[in-house]
Design an enzyme around this catalytic site. Sequence first.
Site, PDB file in Angstrom:
ATOM      1  N   CYS A  67       0.813  -1.231   0.000  1.00  0.00           N
ATOM      2  CA  CYS A  67       0.000   0.000   0.000  1.00  0.00           C
ATOM      3  C   CYS A  67       0.842   1.274   0.000  1.00  0.00           C
ATOM      4  CB  CYS A  67      -0.941   0.003   1.203  1.00  0.00           C
ATOM      5  SG  CYS A  67      -2.070  -1.379   1.213  1.00  0.00           S
ATOM      6  N   HIS A 117      -3.001   7.155   3.222  1.00  0.00           N
ATOM      7  CA  HIS A 117      -3.446   5.853   2.711  1.00  0.00           C
ATOM      8  C   HIS A 117      -4.816   5.565   3.302  1.00  0.00           C
ATOM      9  CE1 HIS A 117      -3.827   1.806   1.559  1.00  0.00           C
ATOM     10  NE2 HIS A 117      -3.575   1.291   2.745  1.00  0.00           N
ATOM     11  N   ASN A 150     -10.150   0.058   0.320  1.00  0.00           N
ATOM     12  CA  ASN A 150      -8.682   0.102   0.311  1.00  0.00           C
ATOM     13  C   ASN A 150      -8.185  -0.438  -1.027  1.00  0.00           C
ATOM     14  OD1 ASN A 150      -5.958  -0.319   0.587  1.00  0.00           O
ATOM     15  ND2 ASN A 150      -6.078  -1.351   2.577  1.00  0.00           N
TER      16      ASN A 150
END
Length: 338
Positions: A123, A265, A295
């Site tokens: 990520c 994030h 996500n």
Amino acid sequence: MIATNFGPFASRITGTGSAFPDQRLTNLELTKKIDTTDEWIRERTGIQERRIAQAGSEADRNSSLGARAALAALEMAAKTASDIDLILYATCTPDTLIPSTACWLQKKIGATKAWALDVNAACSGFVFGLATADSFLRSGQFKTALVVGGDILTSMTNWEDRGSCILFGDGAGAAIVERTEATNPRRILSVHMGADGRHWELFHVQAGGSNMEVTAEVRAKKLDKMEMKGREMFKVAVRTLGDYAVQALESNGLALGDLDWLVPHQANLRIIEAVAKRLELPMEKVLINIDRYGNTSSATIPTALDEGVRKGLVKPGETVLLDAFGAGVTYGSILMRW
Ligand code: UT7
């Protein structure tokens, strides 16, 4: 590690773009597959729906989404594919292991002059890719880079694990990054990156690499899917996102609350709220898209930034902090003046 401008050059983002698959998966639809509720998912994560790539669809391939995002970014930057010197494709779900997704994308957009490679920091990938591009551009070696963060996390999602499958979605975001003079106030101001492999177990996929072949038995045991220790990951995320944001502010002589925009994030809205609180920022100064996309791994930061730019929220001269966290574990922040 800290990198600040020490030579004649700096770099800045001049264009952004995003692309998502068309197919939506709402929380309500998930309640038909697993033991969960729309209310639990919204309250515990902030997610309402996510986009899902269709297996076998050329349009939904990682590199195809990346190409769409890249073309939008090129248009915003008033550049063409032939201007690109370097392509960095941040992903942990490549189209194929060989060749790289960066090469697939290069072919799709016709960036024949560019060299191209993938970056895997899960990520944190987009921020790691942008830090790498910044370094090459500051060295004076190249003028124009394309950094893409794209992932098809649903290809590695264990749809029987209600503690994780509710979180993930697919998408890609891109940025054109150009060399500029170090005296230009509109530039990347600092880069702070880190990794700690001792925490690999918090979020990993056992099979699919050279460690473990994906056999029928492995597939039956879901060892080719993501395994996450959610609660532990949550704590590390809040701590490192906060620490790296504070480091970025301090090293630039900025106080808490000085940011115009935080682009974190998007793993869980509660993580984002905790980081904003530590930075003394109201949530109105945080770019959020987790509610609509979940996500999307390396795509969360470039797509949230792109949305903020296209809506006219992020204005020239404003201070923007990208703040990433991911499996590995990996983490980092990039402060820039837009
Ligand atoms: O991209 C970076 C990687 N990812 C992350 O950083 C994710 C970080 N972690 C998280 O976002 C959160 O930990 C989760 C959303 C994954 C889980 O939320 P939580 O508040 O930490 O829940 P929990 O794991 O502590 O579970 C609380 C309860 C449990 O039930 P009991 O044991 O209290 O009876 C779970 O079984 O919630 C239950 N639960 C669910 N209930 C309904 C777990 N998942 C679900 C679900 N629906 N989908």
